[in-house]
Design a protein around this motif. Structure first.
Motif, PDB file in Angstrom:
ATOM      1  N   GLY A   1      11.282  14.812  -3.294  1.00 13.12           N
ATOM      2  CA  GLY A   1       9.833  14.706  -3.155  1.00 13.12           C
ATOM      3  C   GLY A   1       9.351  13.372  -2.616  1.00 13.12           C
ATOM      4  N   VAL A   2      10.270  12.429  -2.388  1.00 13.50           N
ATOM      5  CA  VAL A   2       9.884  11.134  -1.834  1.00 13.50           C
ATOM      6  C   VAL A   2       9.690  11.255  -0.324  1.00 13.50           C
ATOM      7  CG1 VAL A   2      10.675   8.791  -1.314  1.00 13.50           C
ATOM      8  CG2 VAL A   2      10.934   9.715  -3.618  1.00 13.50           C
ATOM      9  N   LYS A   3       8.536  10.804   0.147  1.00 13.42           N
ATOM     10  CA  LYS A   3       8.246  10.801   1.576  1.00 13.42           C
ATOM     11  C   LYS A   3       8.300   9.360   2.073  1.00 13.42           C
ATOM     12  CE  LYS A   3       4.616  11.839   4.973  1.00 13.42           C
ATOM     13  NZ  LYS A   3       3.193  12.238   5.148  1.00 13.42           N
ATOM     14  N   LEU A   4       9.285   9.057   2.915  1.00 13.86           N
ATOM     15  CA  LEU A   4       9.439   7.705   3.449  1.00 13.86           C
ATOM     16  C   LEU A   4       8.552   7.524   4.676  1.00 13.86           C
ATOM     17  CD1 LEU A   4      13.310   7.303   3.162  1.00 13.86           C
ATOM     18  CD2 LEU A   4      11.561   6.448   1.599  1.00 13.86           C
ATOM     19  N   ILE A   5       7.809   6.428   4.698  1.00 13.05           N
ATOM     20  CA  ILE A   5       6.836   6.180   5.762  1.00 13.05           C
ATOM     21  C   ILE A   5       7.095   4.818   6.391  1.00 13.05           C
ATOM     22  CG2 ILE A   5       4.391   5.882   6.322  1.00 13.05           C
ATOM     23  CD1 ILE A   5       3.766   7.584   3.810  1.00 13.05           C
ATOM     24  N   LEU A   6       7.253   4.787   7.693  1.00 11.69           N
ATOM     25  CA  LEU A   6       7.304   3.537   8.449  1.00 11.69           C
ATOM     26  C   LEU A   6       5.929   3.349   9.081  1.00 11.69           C
ATOM     27  CD1 LEU A   6      10.759   3.992  10.195  1.00 11.69           C
ATOM     28  CD2 LEU A   6      10.248   2.433   8.311  1.00 11.69           C
ATOM     29  N   PRO A   7       5.149   2.360   8.657  1.00 16.47           N
ATOM     30  CA  PRO A   7       3.777   2.206   9.164  1.00 16.47           C
ATOM     31  C   PRO A   7       3.744   2.054  10.679  1.00 16.47           C
ATOM     32  CG  PRO A   7       4.157   0.756   7.296  1.00 16.47           C
ATOM     33  CD  PRO A   7       5.495   1.303   7.693  1.00 16.47           C
ATOM     34  N   LYS A   8       2.772   2.710  11.282  1.00 13.64           N
ATOM     35  CA  LYS A   8       2.614   2.581  12.737  1.00 13.64           C
ATOM     36  C   LYS A   8       1.642   1.458  13.093  1.00 13.64           C
ATOM     37  CE  LYS A   8      -0.541   6.565  12.532  1.00 13.64           C
ATOM     38  NZ  LYS A   8      -0.773   7.936  13.008  1.00 13.64           N
ATOM     39  N   SER A   9       1.044   0.851  12.086  1.00 15.11           N
ATOM     40  CA  SER A   9       0.103  -0.241  12.302  1.00 15.11           C
ATOM     41  C   SER A   9       0.439  -1.406  11.373  1.00 15.11           C
ATOM     42  CB  SER A   9      -1.334   0.231  12.033  1.00 15.11           C
ATOM     43  OG  SER A   9      -1.705   1.271  12.910  1.00 15.11           O
ATOM     44  N   PRO A  10       0.003  -2.620  11.709  1.00 18.67           N
ATOM     45  CA  PRO A  10       0.299  -3.792  10.877  1.00 18.67           C
ATOM     46  C   PRO A  10      -0.489  -3.777   9.569  1.00 18.67           C
ATOM     47  CG  PRO A  10      -1.177  -4.383  12.670  1.00 18.67           C
ATOM     48  CD  PRO A  10      -0.746  -2.974  12.934  1.00 18.67           C
ATOM     49  N   PRO A  11      -0.087  -4.609   8.594  1.00 12.61           N
ATOM     50  CA  PRO A  11      -0.756  -4.615   7.284  1.00 12.61           C
ATOM     51  C   PRO A  11      -2.247  -4.907   7.329  1.00 12.61           C
ATOM     52  CG  PRO A  11       1.341  -5.760   7.146  1.00 12.61           C
ATOM     53  CD  PRO A  11       1.123  -5.461   8.598  1.00 12.61           C
ATOM     54  N   VAL A  12      -2.713  -5.640   8.363  1.00 10.72           N
ATOM     55  CA  VAL A  12      -4.148  -5.936   8.430  1.00 10.72           C
ATOM     56  C   VAL A  12      -4.971  -4.653   8.535  1.00 10.72           C
ATOM     57  CG1 VAL A  12      -4.307  -6.208  10.955  1.00 10.72           C
ATOM     58  CG2 VAL A  12      -5.830  -7.530   9.444  1.00 10.72           C
ATOM     59  N   VAL A  13      -4.364  -3.590   9.057  1.00  9.91           N
ATOM     60  CA  VAL A  13      -5.047  -2.294   9.096  1.00  9.91           C
ATOM     61  C   VAL A  13      -5.294  -1.789   7.673  1.00  9.91           C
ATOM     62  CG1 VAL A  13      -4.729   0.152   9.687  1.00  9.91           C
ATOM     63  CG2 VAL A  13      -4.310  -1.617  11.396  1.00  9.91           C
ATOM     64  N   GLY A  14      -4.330  -2.003   6.789  1.00  4.58           N
ATOM     65  CA  GLY A  14      -4.534  -1.638   5.392  1.00  4.58           C
ATOM     66  C   GLY A  14      -5.689  -2.396   4.775  1.00  4.58           C
ATOM     67  N   SER A  15      -5.879  -3.657   5.178  1.00  5.40           N
ATOM     68  CA  SER A  15      -7.009  -4.445   4.691  1.00  5.40           C
ATOM     69  C   SER A  15      -8.332  -3.865   5.172  1.00  5.40           C
ATOM     70  CB  SER A  15      -6.875  -5.901   5.159  1.00  5.40           C
ATOM     71  OG  SER A  15      -5.700  -6.492   4.672  1.00  5.40           O
ATOM     72  N   VAL A  16      -8.360  -3.425   6.421  1.00  8.02           N
ATOM     73  CA  VAL A  16      -9.580  -2.807   6.950  1.00  8.02           C
ATOM     74  C   VAL A  16      -9.901  -1.520   6.186  1.00  8.02           C
ATOM     75  CG1 VAL A  16     -10.614  -1.702   8.962  1.00  8.02           C
ATOM     76  CG2 VAL A  16      -9.313  -3.811   9.247  1.00  8.02           C
ATOM     77  N   ILE A  17      -8.876  -0.707   5.952  1.00 11.72           N
ATOM     78  CA  ILE A  17      -9.074   0.548   5.220  1.00 11.72           C
ATOM     79  C   ILE A  17      -9.638   0.273   3.827  1.00 11.72           C
ATOM     80  CG2 ILE A  17      -7.847   2.470   4.110  1.00 11.72           C
ATOM     81  CD1 ILE A  17      -6.017   2.516   6.598  1.00 11.72           C
ATOM     82  N   GLU A  18      -9.100  -0.730   3.142  1.00 14.76           N
ATOM     83  CA  GLU A  18      -9.598  -1.059   1.811  1.00 14.76           C
ATOM     84  C   GLU A  18     -11.018  -1.618   1.876  1.00 14.76           C
ATOM     85  OE1 GLU A  18      -9.715  -1.791  -2.406  1.00 14.76           O
ATOM     86  OE2 GLU A  18      -9.011  -0.258  -1.006  1.00 14.76           O
ATOM     87  N   SER A  19     -11.343  -2.392   2.910  1.00 16.72           N
ATOM     88  CA  SER A  19     -12.704  -2.916   3.032  1.00 16.72           C
ATOM     89  C   SER A  19     -13.702  -1.775   3.198  1.00 16.72           C
ATOM     90  CB  SER A  19     -12.811  -3.900   4.202  1.00 16.72           C
ATOM     91  OG  SER A  19     -12.757  -3.254   5.453  1.00 16.72           O
ATOM     92  N   TYR A  20     -13.289  -0.715   3.884  1.00 15.39           N
ATOM     93  CA  TYR A  20     -14.149   0.472   4.044  1.00 15.39           C
ATOM     94  C   TYR A  20     -14.266   1.217   2.709  1.00 15.39           C
ATOM     95  CZ  TYR A  20     -16.163   4.618   6.277  1.00 15.39           C
ATOM     96  OH  TYR A  20     -17.008   5.653   6.641  1.00 15.39           O
ATOM     97  N   GLN A  21     -13.128   1.388   2.023  1.00 17.70           N
ATOM     98  CA  GLN A  21     -13.125   2.147   0.776  1.00 17.70           C
ATOM     99  C   GLN A  21     -13.925   1.453  -0.325  1.00 17.70           C
ATOM    100  OE1 GLN A  21      -9.180   4.939   0.814  1.00 17.70           O
ATOM    101  NE2 GLN A  21      -8.952   2.967  -0.174  1.00 17.70           N
ATOM    102  N   VAL A  22     -13.938   0.139  -0.315  1.00 17.64           N
ATOM    103  CA  VAL A  22     -14.696  -0.593  -1.330  1.00 17.64           C
ATOM    104  C   VAL A  22     -16.174  -0.205  -1.278  1.00 17.64           C
ATOM    105  CG1 VAL A  22     -15.546  -2.885  -1.951  1.00 17.64           C
ATOM    106  CG2 VAL A  22     -13.128  -2.536  -1.540  1.00 17.64           C
ATOM    107  N   LEU A  23     -16.691   0.009  -0.072  1.00 17.31           N
ATOM    108  CA  LEU A  23     -18.096   0.378   0.078  1.00 17.31           C
ATOM    109  C   LEU A  23     -18.341   1.868  -0.096  1.00 17.31           C
ATOM    110  CD1 LEU A  23     -19.721  -1.647   2.996  1.00 17.31           C
ATOM    111  CD2 LEU A  23     -19.890  -2.018   0.545  1.00 17.31           C
ATOM    112  N   HIS A  24     -17.412   2.691   0.385  1.00 18.26           N
ATOM    113  CA  HIS A  24     -17.686   4.125   0.496  1.00 18.26           C
ATOM    114  C   HIS A  24     -16.818   5.006  -0.403  1.00 18.26           C
ATOM    115  CE1 HIS A  24     -20.161   3.009   3.912  1.00 18.26           C
ATOM    116  NE2 HIS A  24     -19.117   2.407   4.459  1.00 18.26           N
ATOM    117  N   GLY A  25     -15.854   4.443  -1.093  1.00 10.98           N
ATOM    118  CA  GLY A  25     -15.014   5.233  -1.987  1.00 10.98           C
ATOM    119  C   GLY A  25     -13.777   5.800  -1.320  1.00 10.98           C
ATOM    120  N   THR A  26     -13.956   6.453  -0.200  1.00  9.68           N
ATOM    121  CA  THR A  26     -12.835   7.007   0.558  1.00  9.68           C
ATOM    122  C   THR A  26     -12.998   6.674   2.031  1.00  9.68           C
ATOM    123  OG1 THR A  26     -13.976   9.130   0.859  1.00  9.68           O
ATOM    124  CG2 THR A  26     -12.486   8.939  -1.042  1.00  9.68           C
TER     125      THR A  26
END
Length: 322
Positions: free
Chosen positions: A280-305
């Motif tokens: 059941g483990v799904k291995l993921i190699l990110p296609k974008s750098p970690p700063v993209v994860g920061s952007v996603i979290e900055s959006y989620q902080v305001l909007h939830g998802t």
């Protein structure tokens, strides 16, 4: 409305400015921002330089940033965490949401698009983090290159150098690793490795660089190299499995993101890991750098998802290098 993502580390920091559709407006890179390795004054200079570059060409968009997420390495162990958060808040207008979080969360989100899971970061060192649905961060490993397991660039390189000397002393059969390592450091015999490795501030990075030679030799079926790769994969799998067992038990599927220079050889490592990990483990190699994860979290902080179209546009925009 605009969102800012910050990915801060011990050697460099990235910032990305994104609009409300997920389009990348600008991305810049600067100096270090890990509070364990540099002072707050140095971090402030790094941030001022980066924010200055954004303002120079995108003053209007910068003034309309509504949410900032900074995933900064070292903050979980730093006494300066609150001061760093206040420093960042001082750089934006009142009312801007500014979050300082564990860099494991943003590294994870660069691969899961905001979903919880596990991230293994294997560069010079190796550490595994789990991020739960409530954003609680748990860890396994990451205790420094002298104490950690072999699932890292340094651990792999150290084992390889041991094998080179064992072969030189006649304890084991000759290994292709010797040829590759000598070529890397432009020397003619193993004893010449001693001044290359010892007595230099670069010894850790030099040993870690040998990791590339291990994977090259493993692709040519060198027995010692293959054994080292298998041992590294086993150690990484144990670390991931430990977090699953203790913090994510009972889930049908588990997202596991793999980042760091060791996973440049994913063609060898992934099959070994998948074999050793729970079903059941799904291995993921990110296609974008970690700063993209920061952007996603900055959006989620305001909007939830974070909506799928925003995430897709964000990844596509970074892939194009806009």
């Amino acid at each position: 409305m605009y969102y800012l993502g910050i990915d801060g580390g011990g050697s460099k920091t990235a910032v990305a400015l994104v609009d409300d559709r997920g389009e990348l407006i600008a991305c810049h890179h600067g100096g270090p921002s890990n509070p364990v390795s540099v002072t707050l004054k140095e971090i402030e200079k790094t941030m001022d330089d980066l924010f200055g570059q954004l303002k120079q060409n995108h003053q209007e968009q910068f003034s309309q940033i509504k949410s900032v997420c900074a995933g900064v390495a070292g903050t979980e162990n730093s006494h300066s965490k609150d001061e760093l958060r206040l420093l960042l808040k001082s750089k934006f207008p009142e009312g801007t949401t500014v979050q300082l979080c564990h860099d494991a969360l943003t590294a994870l989100y660069s691969g899961t698009d905001g979903e919880p899971g596990i991230v293994n970061i294997a560069g010079t060192g190796s550490i595994t983090f789990g991020v739960t649905a409530d954003k609680n961060v748990v860890r396994s490993g990451g205790w420094g290159y002298l104490l950690d397991h072999t699932g890292s660039g340094f651990g792999i390189g150290r084992l390889a150098l041991q094998k080179v000397f064992e072969a030189y002393d006649g304890f084991i059969q000759p290994t292709m690793l010797a040829e590759f390592v000598l070529k890397r450091f432009r020397i003619s015999s193993p004893p010449e490795l001693i001044p290359v490795i010892y007595g230099t501030s670069e010894s850790r990075s030099r040993i870690a660089s040998v990791c590339e030679d291990v994977f090259a030799a493993a692709r040519l079926d060198d027995k010692e190299a293959v054994d080292i790769v298998k041992q590294a994969a086993d150690e990484i799998a144990k670390s991931i499995s430990h977090i699953i067992h203790n913090h994510f038990k009972g889930l049908d599927q588990m997202n596991v993101v793999l980042t760091g220079s060791v996973f440049k050889s994913s063609d060898i490592l992934l099959p070994l890991l998948q074999k050793d990990l729970p079903e059941g483990v799904k291995l993921i190699l990110p296609k974008s750098p970690p700063v993209v994860g920061s952007v996603i979290e900055s959006y989620q902080v305001l909007h939830g998802t974070c909506p799928e179209d925003f995430v897709k546009t964000l990844h596509d925009s970074f892939a194009r290098g806009d």
